[in-house]
Motif scaffolding. Sequence first.
Motif, short mmCIF file in Angstrom:
data_model
loop_
_atom_site.label_atom_id
_atom_site.label_comp_id
_atom_site.label_asym_id
_atom_site.label_seq_id
_atom_site.Cartn_x
_atom_site.Cartn_y
_atom_site.Cartn_z
N GLU A 19 0.82 -1.21 0.00
CA GLU A 19 0.00 0.00 0.00
C GLU A 19 0.86 1.26 0.00
O GLU A 19 0.57 2.21 -0.73
CB GLU A 19 -0.96 0.00 1.19
CG GLU A 19 -2.04 -1.06 1.12
CD GLU A 19 -3.10 -0.79 0.06
OE1 GLU A 19 -3.16 0.33 -0.50
OE2 GLU A 19 -3.88 -1.71 -0.22
N ASN A 22 2.75 1.86 -3.38
CA ASN A 22 1.88 2.16 -4.51
C ASN A 22 0.89 3.29 -4.23
O ASN A 22 0.02 3.57 -5.06
CB ASN A 22 1.12 0.90 -4.92
CG ASN A 22 2.04 -0.13 -5.52
OD1 ASN A 22 2.46 -0.01 -6.66
ND2 ASN A 22 2.39 -1.14 -4.73
N PHE A 26 -1.85 4.62 -6.92
CA PHE A 26 -3.28 4.39 -6.74
C PHE A 26 -4.05 5.71 -6.71
O PHE A 26 -5.14 5.82 -7.27
CB PHE A 26 -3.56 3.62 -5.45
CG PHE A 26 -3.02 2.21 -5.43
CD1 PHE A 26 -2.96 1.44 -6.57
CD2 PHE A 26 -2.58 1.65 -4.24
CE1 PHE A 26 -2.47 0.14 -6.55
CE2 PHE A 26 -2.10 0.34 -4.20
CZ PHE A 26 -2.04 -0.41 -5.35
N ILE A 30 -7.88 6.42 -8.06
CA ILE A 30 -8.88 6.10 -7.03
C ILE A 30 -8.65 7.01 -5.83
O ILE A 30 -7.54 7.47 -5.60
CB ILE A 30 -8.83 4.61 -6.60
CG1 ILE A 30 -7.45 4.22 -6.09
CG2 ILE A 30 -9.29 3.70 -7.71
CD1 ILE A 30 -7.35 2.81 -5.56
N GLY A 70 -0.97 -7.52 -5.76
CA GLY A 70 -2.32 -6.98 -5.87
C GLY A 70 -3.24 -7.48 -4.79
O GLY A 70 -2.88 -8.36 -4.01
N TYR A 86 -10.43 -3.99 -6.08
CA TYR A 86 -9.13 -4.56 -6.42
C TYR A 86 -8.14 -3.45 -6.71
O TYR A 86 -8.53 -2.32 -7.03
CB TYR A 86 -9.23 -5.51 -7.62
CG TYR A 86 -9.89 -4.93 -8.83
CD1 TYR A 86 -9.15 -4.26 -9.80
CD2 TYR A 86 -11.26 -5.02 -9.00
CE1 TYR A 86 -9.77 -3.71 -10.91
CE2 TYR A 86 -11.89 -4.47 -10.09
CZ TYR A 86 -11.13 -3.81 -11.04
OH TYR A 86 -11.74 -3.26 -12.14
N ARG A 87 -6.88 -3.77 -6.56
CA ARG A 87 -5.80 -2.86 -6.91
C ARG A 87 -4.56 -3.68 -7.21
O ARG A 87 -4.31 -4.69 -6.57
CB ARG A 87 -5.55 -1.81 -5.83
CG ARG A 87 -5.42 -2.38 -4.44
CD ARG A 87 -5.20 -1.34 -3.35
NE ARG A 87 -6.27 -0.39 -3.29
CZ ARG A 87 -6.16 0.84 -2.81
NH1 ARG A 87 -5.03 1.26 -2.31
NH2 ARG A 87 -7.17 1.65 -2.80
N GLU A 90 1.87 -0.91 -9.27
CA GLU A 90 2.29 -0.23 -10.50
C GLU A 90 3.26 -1.10 -11.29
O GLU A 90 3.19 -1.18 -12.52
CB GLU A 90 2.94 1.10 -10.15
CG GLU A 90 3.34 1.91 -11.36
CD GLU A 90 3.82 3.30 -11.02
OE1 GLU A 90 3.80 4.16 -11.93
OE2 GLU A 90 4.19 3.55 -9.85
N ALA A 98 -4.83 -8.05 -13.10
CA ALA A 98 -6.10 -7.68 -12.46
C ALA A 98 -7.25 -8.52 -13.01
O ALA A 98 -8.06 -9.05 -12.24
CB ALA A 98 -6.38 -6.19 -12.65
N THR A 119 -16.20 2.48 -10.05
CA THR A 119 -14.92 3.03 -10.48
C THR A 119 -15.10 4.49 -10.86
O THR A 119 -16.19 4.90 -11.26
CB THR A 119 -14.33 2.22 -11.66
OG1 THR A 119 -13.04 2.75 -11.99
CG2 THR A 119 -15.22 2.25 -12.88
N ASN A 123 -10.80 6.20 -14.52
CA ASN A 123 -10.09 4.93 -14.37
C ASN A 123 -10.50 3.98 -15.50
O ASN A 123 -11.22 3.00 -15.30
CB ASN A 123 -10.38 4.31 -13.00
CG ASN A 123 -9.46 3.16 -12.67
OD1 ASN A 123 -8.79 2.61 -13.55
ND2 ASN A 123 -9.42 2.79 -11.40
N SER A 126 -9.71 0.14 -15.17
CA SER A 126 -10.64 -0.61 -14.34
C SER A 126 -11.96 -0.85 -15.07
O SER A 126 -12.55 -1.94 -14.97
CB SER A 126 -10.88 0.13 -13.03
OG SER A 126 -11.56 -0.70 -12.12
#
Length: 158
Positions: A19, A22, A26, A30, A70, A86-87, A90, A98, A119, A123, A126
């Motif tokens: 976390e 990234n 992110f 998001i 992820g 989900y994430r 990078e 994903a 989303t 994005n 996604s």
Amino acid sequence: MVSVKRVSAEHADALLRFELENRAYFARVIPDRGDAYFAEFADRHAAVLAMQDAGTDHFHVLVDDGQILGRVNLVNIVDGSAELGYRIAESAAGRGLATWGVREVLGTPYGLRQITARTTLDNLASQKILARVGFVRTGEVELSGQPGYSYVLATPQA
């Protein structure tokens, strides 16, 4: 080789690292989790495990050689319905991870009849992932002040 694992206590340090490493990536697409999320991560992780034990949420990590690449989660489970989140790191983006991870988790026999997702408008990656796995756009939403879309997927699991 990448595998899907249910989140456990042993994942706490690697998840926090994932976390943090990234966070800026992110935040480009998001809403950011905010500083409190990171400051209180140990308590949050314990709460995640308790929710998972209670069956109200299912949390998963995508792991390759001990490194978390992820997350794919099914949360807010009520009456056979859950929300997908989900994430992907990078460093692992753009390789189909994903889509693969979401399909793997959706194939888990949790007995869900409907999965929803949301989303932000910007994005696009996604939105493409959700379309690839069969989600249908159902409307517009607001996510932490940002415009977005809502989606639904009816599942044959139930």
